[in-house]
Design an enzyme around this catalytic site. Structure first.
Site, PDB file in Angstrom:
ATOM      1  N   ASN A   1      -3.095  -2.270  -0.884  1.00 42.56           N
ATOM      2  CA  ASN A   1      -3.797  -3.265  -1.701  1.00 42.56           C
ATOM      3  C   ASN A   1      -3.796  -2.874  -3.173  1.00 42.56           C
ATOM      4  OD1 ASN A   1      -4.299  -5.021   0.329  1.00 42.56           O
ATOM      5  ND2 ASN A   1      -6.363  -4.289   0.745  1.00 42.56           N
TER       6      ASN A   1
ATOM      7  N   GLU B   1      -3.175   2.796   7.170  1.00 41.67           N
ATOM      8  CA  GLU B   1      -3.568   3.807   6.190  1.00 41.67           C
ATOM      9  C   GLU B   1      -4.641   4.703   6.816  1.00 41.67           C
ATOM     10  OE1 GLU B   1      -2.786   1.327   2.053  1.00 41.67           O
ATOM     11  OE2 GLU B   1      -4.661   1.033   3.112  1.00 41.67           O
TER      12      GLU B   1
ATOM     13  N   HIS C   1      -7.161   1.996   8.184  1.00 47.16           N
ATOM     14  CA  HIS C   1      -6.988   0.643   7.644  1.00 47.16           C
ATOM     15  C   HIS C   1      -5.779  -0.029   8.279  1.00 47.16           C
ATOM     16  CE1 HIS C   1      -6.517  -2.139   3.930  1.00 47.16           C
ATOM     17  NE2 HIS C   1      -7.217  -2.708   4.873  1.00 47.16           N
TER      18      HIS C   1
ATOM     19  N   SER D   1     -11.400  -2.662   3.945  1.00 47.56           N
ATOM     20  CA  SER D   1     -10.245  -2.812   3.054  1.00 47.56           C
ATOM     21  C   SER D   1     -10.623  -2.560   1.600  1.00 47.56           C
ATOM     22  CB  SER D   1      -9.617  -4.198   3.201  1.00 47.56           C
ATOM     23  OG  SER D   1     -10.595  -5.182   3.260  1.00 47.56           O
TER      24      SER D   1
END
Ligand code: NAI
Length: 500
Positions: A188, A150, A138, A117
């Site tokens: 994120n 992702e 991800h 991550s």
């Protein structure tokens, strides 16, 4: 692709394995910790039974999904895999070592993916003989429920590898979103604005956490307030992510973390998991801001930056039986109610030429029918605050009173979210449509940030950040070029050149 290996069978690896097994793929589970992969398989057997109990799987599905899960006791057993997904400890050197070792074992056409991550895919692939087959996949926690993945291309990743992974994620029933290898990837990265701006608001003592959370939930439709979210995730996870992205972007003030969460982390106030974070757990009934019986009933003079806000306020106040002061200069006894964008109450009083002691501002970004935020100057008379708070909270829509803040709560948080998403579009981290969809699915926002910016009014958002930047001199608020250009051209924030 038929045979998928999952390395690391903790929270993420087990979730990824579950999804793959249920989608009909042959899954090999491997963990360096003795017995961990077997335990993960046993846990998943229980999960399948629970799903069957709820009618989500048939008994046949359960048997098949479990048969699809096999434990491997050594990496060497993974030689016939088509795809290996690594979900081990978040340490670059450990991940690099695993990828290097895997290359000695798997076939030349086997794809290698990391569920990292926060680490760079390019860096993980460094040292591999064939970095072209290394990519990021991800997933989000909990994997079966979080429908977005992702798909990340490192500098050396072959485009055909990304295409294969996009197709494969679709076969899982999840939504793949293609993005470049940049700090925080899409979700994120985009998620930085909500929490860090809320922390900036708290750090300036604009309002207590309960008020900030309530305003953002009720006025903007977020499922959770930012401090509720911090408590849920845990500051042991959230604060290092804030620090890491800030450092990876070479201390760009856009991502500036807060001393507040660093201190709470040091003090062990992590959130729900330590029973104390921004709130105490179990959470007690929240005390609302007390409504004081008003001791005055002044006429109200309205000063609005936008004519439609003036009309909406005048209509609403008239409906409440309030006397409007329609003179060009406010009368000596009138409350001056201002509706600015990107200004604090002191700046607004100056801009409208009103007496700061009789000035209150209202945030019209969410409209008058959603939670109302009133903002006072440091010298606004208390009896006028009491009057206004009682007035605006007297129907089913709530109201909150906050201290002076450039852009209230909603304006500055929303502007930060939209401005950051614009930066991401400008950097080409993903397409505007993918940024919107990924953020909506990954963060659960009511809308993607670029579409939300259009709905709120991109020119307004630009106005808010411009004023915040000018007044605060904080480069954190500098307008994104993507935003400025699209407002100048009068086109949508989702507009990109290839669409011409
Ligand atoms: P975890 O701590 O629950 O599980 C990690 C597992 O990997 C453990 O079972 C451990 O024994 C095993 N492991 C450690 N080193 C190993 C090695 N060299 N070879 C084989 N197995 C090894 O961790 P979690 O939360 O599942 O995270 C795994 C990865 O997924 C990390 O890269 C993390 O950043 C990423 N991630 C985590 C999310 C989360 O919400 N927990 C969300 C998205 C990504």
């Amino acid at each position: 692709m038929h045979i998928i290996a999952v390395i690391g069978t903790g929270a993420m690896g087990a979730g990824i394995a579950q999804l793959c097994a249920q989608a009909g793929f042959n899954v090999r589970l491997y963990d360096v910790q003795a017995g961990a992969a077997h335990k993960a398989r046993d846990r998943l057997a229980q999960v399948f039974e629970t799903l069957a109990g709820k009618g989500r799987l048939t008994p046949g599905d359960v048997t098949q999904a479990l048969a699809n899960l096999q434990v491997s006791v050594s990496l060497k057993e993974l030689h016939d895999c088509d795809l290996v997904i690594e979900a081990i400890v978040e340490k670059l050197d450990v991940k690099q070592a695993v990828f290097k070792e895997l290359e000695q074992i798997v076939r030349a056409d086997c794809l290698l993916a990391s569920n990292t991550s926060s680490l760079s895919i390019t860096a993980i692939a460094q040292g591999c003989q064939r970095p072209s087959r290394v990519a990021g996949l991800h997933f989000f926690n909990p994997v079966p429920l979080m429908k977005v993945v992702e798909v990340i291309a490192g500098l050396e990743t072959d485009n055909a590898v990304i295409e294969q992974l996009m197709t494969w994620v679709n076969q899982l029933g999840h939504w793949p979103v293609r993005c470049h290898d940049t700090p925080g990837f899409i979700i994120n990265h985009a998620g930085r604005a909500y929490g860090t701006e809320a922390l900036a608001i708290l750090g300036e003592r604009v309002a207590p956490v309960q008020v900030v959370d309530r305003v953002l939930r009720e006025a903007m439709g977020f499922r959770m307030g930012p401090f509720e979210l911090f408590d849920l995730t845990g500051l042991d996870v959230s604060h290092p992510v804030m620090e890491s992205i800030f450092e990876q972007y070479y201390q760009d003030p856009r991502y500036r973390p807060s001393v507040l969460t660093r201190q709470m982390l040091n003090g062990g106030r992590l959130g729900r998991k330590s029973a104390r974070g921004f709130y105490s757990y179990p959470r007690s009934e929240e005390a609302q801001q007390p409504l004081v019986r008003p001791t005055c009933n002044p006429p109200v003079w309205i000063g609005a930056q936008e004519p439609e806000d003036h009309r909406a306020l005048a209509n609403w106040l008239a409906g409440q039986g309030i006397t409007l002061d329609n003179a060009s200069i406010p009368g000596a006894d009138s409350l001056c109610l201002l509706a600015p964008y990107g200004l604090d109450a002191c700046g607004a009083a100056q801009a409208f030429g009103t007496d700061p002691a009789r000035t209150l501002c209202i945030d019209m970004l969410p409209g008058i029918e959603r939670h109302r935020t009133l903002m006072r100057t440091p010298v606004t008379h208390t009896h006028l605050c009491d009057f206004a708070l009682a007035l605006f909270a007297n129907d089913t829509v709530g109201a909150s009173l906050i201290e002076d803040s450039l852009g209230f709560i909603c304006q500055r948080v929303m502007a930060a979210i939209v401005n950051l998403a614009c930066d991401m579009a400008q950097q080409g981290i993903a397409t505007p449509a993918d940024i919107d969809r990924a953020v909506q699915l990954g963060l659960g926002y009511p809308s993607g940030p670029l579409a939300w910016g259009d709905a709120l009014g991109a020119a307004r958002v630009l106005n808010i950040v411009q004023r915040m930047a000018e007044t605060s001199h904080d480069p954190r608020y500098r307008p994104s070029s993507w935003l400025r250009r699209r407002v100048g051209l009068g086109c949508s924030l989702g507009f990109e050149r290839s669409a011409c």
